[in-house]
Design a protein around this motif. Sequence first.
Motif, mmCIF file in Angstrom:
data_model
loop_
_atom_site.group_PDB
_atom_site.id
_atom_site.type_symbol
_atom_site.label_atom_id
_atom_site.label_comp_id
_atom_site.label_asym_id
_atom_site.label_seq_id
_atom_site.Cartn_x
_atom_site.Cartn_y
_atom_site.Cartn_z
ATOM 1 N N CYS A 234 1.076 -0.746 -0.021
ATOM 2 C CA CYS A 234 -0.148 0.401 -0.228
ATOM 3 C C CYS A 234 1.251 1.381 -0.127
ATOM 4 O O CYS A 234 1.889 1.369 0.226
ATOM 5 N N VAL A 235 0.344 2.152 -0.059
ATOM 6 C CA VAL A 235 0.675 3.663 -0.295
ATOM 7 C C VAL A 235 0.281 4.706 0.065
ATOM 8 O O VAL A 235 -1.078 5.325 -0.298
ATOM 9 N N ILE A 236 0.762 5.677 0.721
ATOM 10 C CA ILE A 236 -0.060 6.850 1.189
ATOM 11 C C ILE A 236 0.405 7.813 1.007
ATOM 12 O O ILE A 236 1.596 8.307 0.529
ATOM 13 N N SER A 237 -0.364 9.094 0.198
ATOM 14 C CA SER A 237 -0.537 10.225 -0.179
ATOM 15 C C SER A 237 0.626 11.347 1.177
ATOM 16 O O SER A 237 0.568 10.538 2.210
ATOM 17 N N GLN A 238 1.320 12.392 0.127
ATOM 18 C CA GLN A 238 1.752 13.411 1.142
ATOM 19 C C GLN A 238 1.267 13.129 3.040
ATOM 20 O O GLN A 238 1.546 13.791 3.756
ATOM 21 N N ARG A 239 0.001 14.123 2.494
ATOM 22 C CA ARG A 239 -0.981 14.764 3.555
ATOM 23 C C ARG A 239 -1.848 13.797 4.182
ATOM 24 O O ARG A 239 -2.448 13.897 5.230
ATOM 25 N N GLY A 240 -1.757 12.447 3.593
ATOM 26 C CA GLY A 240 -2.137 11.463 3.924
ATOM 27 C C GLY A 240 -3.951 11.124 3.545
ATOM 28 O O GLY A 240 -4.803 10.334 3.296
ATOM 29 N N GLY A 241 -4.225 11.974 2.330
ATOM 30 C CA GLY A 241 -5.532 11.914 1.842
ATOM 31 C C GLY A 241 -6.251 10.675 0.703
ATOM 32 O O GLY A 241 -7.124 10.180 0.893
ATOM 33 N N ILE A 242 -4.374 10.646 0.787
ATOM 34 C CA ILE A 242 -4.722 9.466 -0.641
ATOM 35 C C ILE A 242 -4.598 8.320 -0.249
ATOM 36 O O ILE A 242 -2.654 7.911 0.064
ATOM 37 N N THR A 243 -4.550 7.022 -0.526
ATOM 38 C CA THR A 243 -4.531 5.681 -0.636
ATOM 39 C C THR A 243 -4.397 5.113 -1.148
ATOM 40 O O THR A 243 -5.503 4.550 -2.205
ATOM 41 N N TYR A 244 -3.248 3.783 -1.223
ATOM 42 C CA TYR A 244 -3.987 2.579 -2.908
ATOM 43 C C TYR A 244 -3.198 1.448 -1.256
ATOM 44 O O TYR A 244 -2.756 1.733 -0.963
ATOM 45 N N TYR A 245 -3.848 0.246 -2.486
ATOM 46 C CA TYR A 245 -3.756 -0.880 -2.230
ATOM 47 C C TYR A 245 -3.568 -1.926 -2.818
ATOM 48 O O TYR A 245 -4.483 -2.025 -3.535
ATOM 49 N N ALA A 246 -2.540 -3.007 -2.497
ATOM 50 C CA ALA A 246 -2.517 -4.189 -3.448
ATOM 51 C C ALA A 246 -4.037 -5.050 -3.021
ATOM 52 O O ALA A 246 -4.802 -4.693 -1.452
ATOM 53 N N ASP A 247 -4.680 -5.756 -4.139
ATOM 54 C CA ASP A 247 -5.712 -5.869 -4.038
ATOM 55 C C ASP A 247 -5.821 -7.502 -3.106
ATOM 56 O O ASP A 247 -7.330 -7.600 -1.966
ATOM 57 N N SER A 248 -4.540 -7.596 -2.999
ATOM 58 C CA SER A 248 -5.198 -9.131 -1.708
ATOM 59 C C SER A 248 -5.079 -8.432 -0.269
ATOM 60 O O SER A 248 -5.878 -9.371 1.129
ATOM 61 N N VAL A 249 -4.770 -6.932 0.178
ATOM 62 C CA VAL A 249 -4.388 -6.723 1.673
ATOM 63 C C VAL A 249 -6.387 -5.825 2.045
ATOM 64 O O VAL A 249 -6.313 -5.150 2.637
ATOM 65 N N LYS A 250 -6.817 -5.376 0.326
ATOM 66 C CA LYS A 250 -7.788 -4.649 0.473
ATOM 67 C C LYS A 250 -8.915 -4.992 1.378
ATOM 68 O O LYS A 250 -9.088 -6.292 1.315
ATOM 69 N N GLY A 251 -9.350 -3.464 2.791
ATOM 70 C CA GLY A 251 -10.711 -4.919 3.335
ATOM 71 C C GLY A 251 -9.966 -4.510 4.169
ATOM 72 O O GLY A 251 -10.451 -5.373 5.108
ATOM 73 N N ARG A 252 -8.514 -4.820 4.493
ATOM 74 C CA ARG A 252 -7.965 -5.849 5.909
ATOM 75 C C ARG A 252 -6.955 -5.337 6.567
ATOM 76 O O ARG A 252 -6.766 -4.365 7.563
ATOM 77 N N PHE A 253 -6.177 -4.087 5.899
ATOM 78 C CA PHE A 253 -5.262 -3.707 6.123
ATOM 79 C C PHE A 253 -4.937 -2.166 6.549
ATOM 80 O O PHE A 253 -6.188 -1.450 4.758
#
Length: 122
Positions: A49-68
């Motif tokens: 996963c990754v988070i933007s500089q201010r924390g407003g945007i995140t992306y997750y791998a499908d394998s962890v989405k909804g759990r992490f």
Amino acid sequence: QVQLVESGGGLVQAGGSLRLSCAASGRTFSSYAMGWFRQAPGKEREFVCVISQRGGITYYADSVKGRFTISRDNAKNTVYLQMNSLKPEDTAVYYCAAGRPGIWPPHAYDYWGQGTQVIVSS
């Protein structure tokens, strides 16, 4: 220069939770997108996963989405990874990484921590 130190790994039963932390040195932490990666034995390192500089945007791998859940506290120079409903296949060394200052989305990560081991038993 940014130094990253992960903590919070350990042994947990399947279905359990862990919270990883990554503490960063330096006064420009808020300029870096922050990512979590993992590498299981015998496998290549993979994006989590990754988070933007201010924390407003995140992306997750499908394998962890909804759990992490990734989050950050720029006042504390720390990024977190809350891991719930853990599965044995989540077993890996987890690394945090910092992208290039001011760049979103990050195309490369210039700084890496030493990693923290997560073991999920079945």
